[in-house]
Design an enzyme around this catalytic site. Structure first.
Site, mmCIF file in Angstrom:
data_model
loop_
_atom_site.group_PDB
_atom_site.id
_atom_site.type_symbol
_atom_site.label_atom_id
_atom_site.label_comp_id
_atom_site.label_asym_id
_atom_site.label_seq_id
_atom_site.Cartn_x
_atom_site.Cartn_y
_atom_site.Cartn_z
ATOM 1 C CE LYS A 1 -0.514 0.016 4.919
ATOM 2 N NZ LYS A 1 -1.346 -0.512 6.200
ATOM 3 N NE ARG B 1 -5.812 0.140 11.493
ATOM 4 C CZ ARG B 1 -4.813 0.131 10.847
ATOM 5 N NH1 ARG B 1 -3.917 1.065 10.522
ATOM 6 N NH2 ARG B 1 -4.664 -1.055 10.259
HETATM 7 C C1 LIG Z 1 -0.379 -1.121 6.518
HETATM 8 C C2 LIG Z 1 -0.768 -2.565 7.087
HETATM 9 C C3 LIG Z 1 0.229 -3.537 7.464
HETATM 10 C C4 LIG Z 1 1.684 -3.479 7.122
HETATM 11 O O1 LIG Z 1 2.279 -2.449 8.232
HETATM 12 P P1 LIG Z 1 3.541 -2.327 7.937
HETATM 13 O O2 LIG Z 1 3.999 -1.410 9.456
HETATM 14 O O3 LIG Z 1 3.937 -1.335 6.857
HETATM 15 O O4 LIG Z 1 4.582 -3.356 8.047
HETATM 16 C C5 LIG Z 1 -0.298 -4.618 8.124
HETATM 17 N N1 LIG Z 1 -1.802 -4.875 8.443
HETATM 18 C C6 LIG Z 1 -2.529 -3.968 8.127
HETATM 19 C C7 LIG Z 1 -4.093 -4.079 8.498
HETATM 20 C C8 LIG Z 1 -2.301 -2.606 7.494
HETATM 21 O O5 LIG Z 1 -3.244 -1.952 7.171
#
Ligand SMILES: *Cc1c(COP(=O)(O)O)cnc(C)c1O
Length: 355
Positions: free
Chosen positions: A36, A131
């Protein structure tokens, strides 16, 4: 050559991916490569796949669609608990979906049936970060209830997200809580479940061999793409941080007072700016701003430079202490934080260069 630009070092990202994939494999962890930050960049996604990462995850369905349209092989995981309005496409494009709402899960179930697609669900549990997720005390009963109602979609496991909203760190304690819930559900449902336990912030549990026994999935973005861990506030020592480099061009060089002249209101972003009186300073203006970067996420390769402030299109850097004689037209290079990289990838004004 157009500036500003983001230099993306695909080989360094590949090496990070290779290391993390190996580390996860050795610990029986399924690694999901999260794209992302890069808006689902197909070139970067391909590098992750080449390094042996089997599943890709993204929070935005549009990014997953982009990967599919660019012939990047799945399977794909949808990371953000989906909107009702995107469920039809979510079922078409994603193979595994994180969910926390029964209503959403039941609609996914119906659509999965319509498309005869074996959709996997990871039920999100909130163990304190505040969250997404079913509150942990209610999770076992709610998940059992949902399981009875599902006809087609499969509950593959439970998941949690930490370090993102409340900044709560993944610990042995909250992982044990997840394992407890998983064990309870496994017994009641008579099937094996996985624990989708973490993001970059949870890597330290793995490094220190502290993960409680269980079958895990790790969803990792930041560590692969930046070699950093924002929540743990560290450079990850066995990964490369030379993955991304931001370059911006100087459009003004001048000596100016370090304190503005006149009455102070708020700045362009509604903040009350704060100034330390250091007398007259030599400063440059870069043609890049809040629309493209986070000023406090810029780390200049020239350690004597100090990024002072940015408005939407201008970033001011104090160069007084530098031995380099910066001129208009010169370029300043920065390493960038996660938040800063997010803006740089998203900004159409930042050119993306792959090396
Ligand atoms: C963005 C995201 C991740 C990845 O997190 P990083 O800190 O970039 O490794 C994992 N799980 C969810 C639900 C996310 O939104």
């Amino acid at each position: 050559m157009p500036y500003p630009r983001l230099i993306i070092n695909l080989n360094e990202i590949y090496l990070n991916a290779l290391k993390l994939q190996k580390m996860c494999e050795e610990n029986n962890i399924e690694l999901v490569g999260v794209t992302k930050l890069t808006l689902g960049d197909p070139k970067i996604a391909l590098v992750l796949k080449k390094a042996g990462i089997k599943k890709l995850g993204d929070s935005r369905l549009k990014n997953i669609k982009k990967l599919v349209e660019n012939n990047i092989p799945g399977p794909f995981q949808l990371l953000r608990i989906p909107m009702i309005s995107e469920l039809e496409e979510a079922v078409i494009y994603a193979d595994e979906i994180l969910v926390s709402e029964e209503k959403t899960a039941l609609i996914i179930d119906k659509i999965a049936q319509k498309y005869d697609k074996n959709v996997q669900l990871i039920l999100m549990i909130d163990v304190g970060d505040l969250r997404e997720g079913i509150w942990y005390e209610e999770a076992p009963q709610k998940i059992l209830k949902l399981h009875q109602k599902l006809k087609f979609a499969n509950i593959r496991g439970i998941g949690t997200n930490l370090g993102c909203f409340g900044g709560v760190l993944p610990t042995v304690k909250n992982m044990n809580l997840m394992i407890e819930i998983k064990d309870y559900l496994e017994e009641k449902l008579d099937k094996q479940l996985i624990v989708s336990g973490g993001n970059t912030a949870a890597l330290n549990l793995l490094e220190e061999k502290k993960l409680p026994k269980g079958i895990y999935q790790y969803r990792i973005g930041e560590a692969l793409l930046l070699g950093t861990d924002a929540t743990g506030h560290r450079d990850i020592p066995y990964l490369s941080q030379n993955t991304l480099l931001l370059e911006a061009e100087i459009i003004e060089v001048d000596y100016k007072s370090s304190v503005p002249i006149g009455e102070i209101g708020r700045d362009a972003m509604g903040r009350i700016p704060h100034f330390e009186d250091k007398g007259w300073r030599k400063r440059v203006i870069l043609a890049i701003g809040e629309q493209d970067i986070l000023p406090n996420g810029l780390k200049s390769l020239d350690p004597t430079l100090e990024v002072l402030h940015a408005s939407s299109d201008h970033t001011i850097v104090d160069i007084t202490d530098s031995t380099t004689n910066y001129d208009v037209g010169d370029v300043i290079k920065f390493r960038i934080s996660y938040g800063c990289a997010l803006r740089a990838f998203t900004s159409p004004f930042v050119e993306k260069i792959y090396i």
